[in-house]
Design a protein around this motif. Structure first.
Motif, PDB file in Angstrom:
ATOM      1  N   LEU A 259       3.458   7.613   5.812  1.00 60.22           N
ATOM      2  CA  LEU A 259       2.703   6.600   5.069  1.00 60.22           C
ATOM      3  C   LEU A 259       3.522   5.934   3.967  1.00 60.22           C
ATOM      4  N   TYR A 260       4.825   6.198   3.886  1.00 60.82           N
ATOM      5  CA  TYR A 260       5.652   5.704   2.784  1.00 60.82           C
ATOM      6  C   TYR A 260       5.559   4.184   2.641  1.00 60.82           C
ATOM      7  N   TYR A 261       5.834   3.448   3.716  1.00 62.85           N
ATOM      8  CA  TYR A 261       5.821   1.993   3.639  1.00 62.85           C
ATOM      9  C   TYR A 261       4.403   1.440   3.529  1.00 62.85           C
ATOM     10  N   LEU A 262       3.441   2.137   4.115  1.00 64.87           N
ATOM     11  CA  LEU A 262       2.045   1.714   3.989  1.00 64.87           C
ATOM     12  C   LEU A 262       1.593   1.785   2.535  1.00 64.87           C
ATOM     13  N   LYS A 263       1.959   2.845   1.835  1.00 68.11           N
ATOM     14  CA  LYS A 263       1.598   2.978   0.418  1.00 68.11           C
ATOM     15  C   LYS A 263       2.219   1.858  -0.409  1.00 68.11           C
ATOM     16  N   ARG A 264       3.480   1.558  -0.137  1.00 65.40           N
ATOM     17  CA  ARG A 264       4.151   0.463  -0.860  1.00 65.40           C
ATOM     18  C   ARG A 264       3.471  -0.874  -0.572  1.00 65.40           C
ATOM     19  N   GLN A 265       3.122  -1.099   0.695  1.00 65.98           N
ATOM     20  CA  GLN A 265       2.465  -2.355   1.063  1.00 65.98           C
ATOM     21  C   GLN A 265       1.096  -2.463   0.395  1.00 65.98           C
ATOM     22  N   LEU A 266       0.353  -1.377   0.344  1.00 65.06           N
ATOM     23  CA  LEU A 266      -0.956  -1.392  -0.312  1.00 65.06           C
ATOM     24  C   LEU A 266      -0.830  -1.679  -1.801  1.00 65.06           C
ATOM     25  N   LEU A 267       0.221  -1.161  -2.414  1.00 66.39           N
ATOM     26  CA  LEU A 267       0.456  -1.442  -3.829  1.00 66.39           C
ATOM     27  C   LEU A 267       0.696  -2.931  -4.042  1.00 66.39           C
TER      28      LEU A 267
ATOM     29  N   GLY B  36      -8.043 -11.375   5.407  1.00 66.11           N
ATOM     30  CA  GLY B  36      -7.790 -11.019   6.800  1.00 66.11           C
ATOM     31  C   GLY B  36      -6.306 -10.925   7.097  1.00 66.11           C
ATOM     32  N   LEU B  37      -5.541 -11.876   6.577  1.00 66.92           N
ATOM     33  CA  LEU B  37      -4.087 -11.834   6.772  1.00 66.92           C
ATOM     34  C   LEU B  37      -3.466 -10.633   6.065  1.00 66.92           C
ATOM     35  N   MET B  38      -3.997 -10.281   4.898  1.00 67.00           N
ATOM     36  CA  MET B  38      -3.509  -9.089   4.200  1.00 67.00           C
ATOM     37  C   MET B  38      -3.800  -7.837   5.021  1.00 67.00           C
ATOM     38  N   ALA B  39      -5.010  -7.744   5.576  1.00 67.91           N
ATOM     39  CA  ALA B  39      -5.367  -6.582   6.400  1.00 67.91           C
ATOM     40  C   ALA B  39      -4.482  -6.519   7.645  1.00 67.91           C
ATOM     41  N   PHE B  40      -4.251  -7.666   8.281  1.00 62.93           N
ATOM     42  CA  PHE B  40      -3.379  -7.713   9.451  1.00 62.93           C
ATOM     43  C   PHE B  40      -1.960  -7.276   9.084  1.00 62.93           C
ATOM     44  N   GLY B  41      -1.476  -7.719   7.928  1.00 63.72           N
ATOM     45  CA  GLY B  41      -0.151  -7.322   7.468  1.00 63.72           C
ATOM     46  C   GLY B  41      -0.055  -5.825   7.222  1.00 63.72           C
ATOM     47  N   ILE B  42      -1.108  -5.247   6.648  1.00 69.29           N
ATOM     48  CA  ILE B  42      -1.128  -3.793   6.403  1.00 69.29           C
ATOM     49  C   ILE B  42      -1.045  -3.040   7.727  1.00 69.29           C
ATOM     50  N   ILE B  43      -1.818  -3.482   8.711  1.00 66.37           N
ATOM     51  CA  ILE B  43      -1.800  -2.829  10.024  1.00 66.37           C
ATOM     52  C   ILE B  43      -0.415  -2.947  10.670  1.00 66.37           C
ATOM     53  N   MET B  44       0.165  -4.127  10.576  1.00 66.89           N
ATOM     54  CA  MET B  44       1.488  -4.344  11.188  1.00 66.89           C
ATOM     55  C   MET B  44       2.570  -3.517  10.498  1.00 66.89           C
ATOM     56  N   VAL B  45       2.507  -3.414   9.171  1.00 70.27           N
ATOM     57  CA  VAL B  45       3.497  -2.608   8.445  1.00 70.27           C
ATOM     58  C   VAL B  45       3.390  -1.149   8.875  1.00 70.27           C
ATOM     59  N   TYR B  46       2.169  -0.641   8.943  1.00 71.00           N
ATOM     60  CA  TYR B  46       2.015   0.761   9.326  1.00 71.00           C
ATOM     61  C   TYR B  46       2.460   0.993  10.766  1.00 71.00           C
ATOM     62  N   SER B  47       2.023   0.128  11.676  1.00 67.22           N
ATOM     63  CA  SER B  47       2.343   0.357  13.084  1.00 67.22           C
ATOM     64  C   SER B  47       3.837   0.211  13.373  1.00 67.22           C
ATOM     65  N   SER B  48       4.524  -0.603  12.603  1.00 66.13           N
ATOM     66  CA  SER B  48       5.949  -0.792  12.872  1.00 66.13           C
ATOM     67  C   SER B  48       6.854   0.129  12.064  1.00 66.13           C
ATOM     68  N   SER B  49       6.303   0.834  11.078  1.00 66.42           N
ATOM     69  CA  SER B  49       7.186   1.639  10.232  1.00 66.42           C
ATOM     70  C   SER B  49       6.835   3.116  10.150  1.00 66.42           C
ATOM     71  N   ALA B  50       5.764   3.545  10.766  1.00 69.13           N
ATOM     72  CA  ALA B  50       5.343   4.946  10.628  1.00 69.13           C
ATOM     73  C   ALA B  50       6.399   5.911  11.157  1.00 69.13           C
ATOM     74  N   PHE B  51       6.934   5.633  12.337  1.00 70.42           N
ATOM     75  CA  PHE B  51       7.933   6.521  12.917  1.00 70.42           C
ATOM     76  C   PHE B  51       9.197   6.552  12.065  1.00 70.42           C
ATOM     77  N   TYR B  52       9.674   5.375  11.674  1.00 73.21           N
ATOM     78  CA  TYR B  52      10.883   5.273  10.857  1.00 73.21           C
ATOM     79  C   TYR B  52      10.686   5.984   9.514  1.00 73.21           C
TER      80      TYR B  52
END
Length: 138
Positions: free
Chosen positions: A42-50, A17-33
């Motif tokens: 999706l650059y940072y989301l892909k890295r986080q998923l890895l 659950g914490l991993m899923a929450f972290g994935i959501i937070m990474v995407y929501s805070s970094s998509a625009f950047y």
């Protein structure tokens, strides 16, 4: 005789659950950047998923690891931590040691070493743990 292992479902699902929450937070805070500076939202989301996938693999390996082999050998980890801290102190690495594609922070090695050392120490004093004076404080 094979040793029975205990699988704690609450901890497992909490970690996932914490991993899923972290994935959501990474995407929501970094998509625009990421879209603006990397050209891929999706650059940072892909890295986080890895890294999450690697963490799940390591979690499975840690679950299967025969931790009883470490009993009585934790002084080596403490010594390694002290040596790494001294190494970083005298070199201009600024608390990070590059190892291939990752950078290792020495405090993480020290933290793991301390956890292993305390677990080993407390397991050796199991019969004294009912008394704080004799078991835990020394």
């Amino acid at each position: 005789m094979k040793e029975q292992t205990y699988f704690d479902r609450w901890i497992f699902w909490t970690v996932l659950g914490l991993m899923a929450f972290g994935i959501i937070m990474v995407y929501s805070s970094s998509a625009f950047y990421a879209e603006k500076f990397r050209g891929d939202h999706l650059y940072y989301l892909k890295r986080q998923l890895l890294w999450v996938f690697g963490g799940i693999v390591l979690m499975g390996a840690a679950y299967r690891f025969p931790y009883r082999l470490l009993k009585g050998k934790t002084w080596g980890f403490i010594l390694l931590s002290v040596l790494l801290m001294l190494y970083v102190l005298v070199t201009p690495l600024n608390r990070w040691i590059p190892i291939g594609p990752i950078h290792l922070q020495v405090v993480d090695v020290a933290r793991l070493s301390l956890i292993l050392f305390l677990a080993d120490s407390l397991s050796r004093k199991e019969e004294y743990l009912s008394s704080l004076k004799e078991g835990f404080f020394p």
